[in-house]
Design a protein around this motif. Structure first.
Motif, PDB file in Angstrom:
ATOM      1  N   ARG A  79       0.802  -1.175  -0.038  1.00  0.00           N
ATOM      2  CA  ARG A  79       0.065  -0.138  -0.066  1.00  0.00           C
ATOM      3  C   ARG A  79       0.873   1.145  -0.171  1.00  0.00           C
TER       4      ARG A  79
ATOM      5  N   ARG B 178      -4.674  -1.188  -5.214  1.00  0.00           N
ATOM      6  CA  ARG B 178      -5.952  -0.360  -5.620  1.00  0.00           C
ATOM      7  C   ARG B 178      -6.366   0.369  -4.242  1.00  0.00           C
ATOM      8  N   SER B 179      -6.437   1.632  -4.270  1.00  0.00           N
ATOM      9  CA  SER B 179      -6.664   2.474  -3.072  1.00  0.00           C
ATOM     10  C   SER B 179      -8.096   2.091  -2.603  1.00  0.00           C
ATOM     11  N   GLU B 180      -9.158   1.695  -3.196  1.00  0.00           N
ATOM     12  CA  GLU B 180     -10.357   1.624  -2.614  1.00  0.00           C
ATOM     13  C   GLU B 180     -10.485   0.248  -1.794  1.00  0.00           C
ATOM     14  N   LEU B 181      -9.419  -0.620  -1.731  1.00  0.00           N
ATOM     15  CA  LEU B 181      -9.351  -1.926  -1.114  1.00  0.00           C
ATOM     16  C   LEU B 181      -8.752  -1.729   0.042  1.00  0.00           C
ATOM     17  N   HIS B 182      -9.488  -1.927   1.014  1.00  0.00           N
ATOM     18  CA  HIS B 182      -9.006  -2.177   2.967  1.00  0.00           C
ATOM     19  C   HIS B 182      -7.913  -3.085   2.891  1.00  0.00           C
TER      20      HIS B 182
END
Length: 158
Positions: A96, A102-106
């Motif tokens: 991260r 991908r930024s939307e995935l926690h």
């Protein structure tokens, strides 16, 4: 009873020891790798190898580890297992920080998906060997599937 207090205490000690060994081996195998993707593949390989070499631990991890106990809603989340989770979280957080994910995935969702997929595949292969469950894929496909799933979490280059 003298050392562990109960059957649950003995089971917890087995899980703790097993996960500590797996985590130490995985940390050693991944520490000198520069790519986080390579680290995750190396960690997964350590888990697979370790459980293949210890069929009793494999049985406990795959079929008993998350089972709710008669004593109440207690699931075997030992310090050893949580240390392993922390190792995976560290690699995912590294990815991260490098803006590879991908930024939307926690990050916790990514970790859960990766660990759940591998655990499910291992359990299915175990059930196939023991009970004829339809899961006749080859062990090499663990790494292949991990790579494909991991790629789906990553930022695609234009």
């Amino acid at each position: 009873m003298k050392h562990f207090g109960s059957k649950a205490g003995l089971l917890e000690a087995i899980f703790t020891d097993g996960w500590v060994q797996i985590t130490e081996e995985a940390r050693a195998a991944s520490q000198n790798l520069s790519s986080p993707e390579e680290k995750l593949l190396a960690i997964a390989g350590c888990v697979l190898r370790h459980l293949e070499l210890d069929p009793d631990l494999k049985l406990l991890v795959l079929l008993e580890g998350r089972r709710i106990r008669r004593e109440g809603p207690v699931v075997a989340l030992t310090e050893g297992f949580l240390g392993f989770v922390s190792l995976i979280d560290g690699v995912v957080n590294e990815m991260r920080a490098m803006h590879l994910l991908r930024s939307e995935l926690h990050p916790h969702a990514i970790r859960s998906a990766l660990m759940g997929m591998l655990e499910g595949m291992m359990r299915d292969r175990y059930l196939a060997a023991q009970l004829g469950f339809p899961a006749d894929f080859q062990p090499a496909q663990f790494q292949e599937m991990l790579g494909l799933v991991l790629a789906s979490f990553m930022v695609r280059e234009a």
